[in-house]
Enzyme design. Sequence first.
Site, short mmCIF file in Angstrom:
data_model
loop_
_atom_site.label_atom_id
_atom_site.label_comp_id
_atom_site.label_asym_id
_atom_site.label_seq_id
_atom_site.Cartn_x
_atom_site.Cartn_y
_atom_site.Cartn_z
N LYS A 176 45.37 34.21 38.91
CA LYS A 176 44.87 35.01 40.03
C LYS A 176 43.58 34.40 40.55
O LYS A 176 42.67 34.16 39.76
CB LYS A 176 44.62 36.46 39.57
CG LYS A 176 44.07 37.37 40.65
CD LYS A 176 43.73 38.74 40.09
CE LYS A 176 43.15 39.65 41.17
NZ LYS A 176 42.73 40.96 40.64
N LYS A 223 41.83 34.23 35.57
CA LYS A 223 41.37 35.02 36.71
C LYS A 223 40.02 34.49 37.16
O LYS A 223 39.04 34.52 36.42
CB LYS A 223 41.26 36.50 36.34
CG LYS A 223 40.79 37.40 37.47
CD LYS A 223 40.74 38.85 37.03
CE LYS A 223 40.24 39.75 38.14
NZ LYS A 223 40.18 41.17 37.73
#
Length: 326
Positions: free
Chosen positions: A252, A199
């Site tokens: 992400k 992320k």
Amino acid sequence: MSIGDFHRGRRLRRTSALRGMVRETELRPADLIQGYFVVESGDRNFEKPIPSMPGQSQFSVDRLVARVGAAMDKGLTAAILFGLPEKKDPAGTGAYADDGIVQRAVMRLKETYPDLVVVTDVCLCEYTSHGHCGLLDGHGEVQNDPTLDLLAKTAVSQARAGADIIAPSDMMDGRVAAIRGALDGAGFSHIPIMSYAVKYASAFYGPFREAADSAPAFGDRKGYQMDPANVREGLREAAADFAEGADILMVKPAMPYLDVIRLLRDTFDTPIAAYQVSGEYAMLMAAINNGWLDRQRSILEALTGIKRAGADMIITYFAEEVLDWL
């Protein structure tokens, strides 16, 4: 080179039927996870549009249940929930309260739609008064290890409510191991973990922070989310989460990190997820609403590209709409 000696690739592109027969990547309803924002509001029948995410809204639990039901009629199989509590505090207690907003939403959804796969985001940023993803020390620094206990409590409370998949997004070191241990100890060894393994500290999260009211009150999250310039570090993060017990590894955002999705796909044999985040959604919607891009073609192309890079499942705010086209 004489005529006939070169490759005739157009032969298999001549008709729609031929193109369909040789298509290498297919987007399916089961690949898509719709994101929803559920609000702890005293009002029933509450729905508030999100200005930076046209077509998306914050919902009270009853409106969420109705919205999900309509999407399931079109083929939706999975949803991920983000909660907006009525009150926040430094320890983010609403995240792990048994009667918290996400816990209540999960219970209602599973009671109403037992076959829906309900994914719950595990993080504290939506619940802390300071907007960071963990407990702070006296200097405003996020404390890693004390935060792990609260993340584990959150995961167990969500599993107890009926969540099918637990998805920690906080980026604390060791949180997958802490959550796996807590779930197993509480009798939820059957519940998988979808780790936000890679992320990035991305500029594409802006609309989400409005939608989830989760912007940090000071500073930023670069001390725990990843530097967008790094890819080898992402491989180390994914390997750590895999070793700690993650069942699904997520990247992400998605579109700016297709190379990272491909790297994880080529390295791990576990399912790979990708999150087409709020900024990706807002960017496409802005171009579509200005008439600069064809709506259906651009959305499907973006999602197909994510899947072609190696994602087995995609969290996207377009899921409901795409189901009409597949």
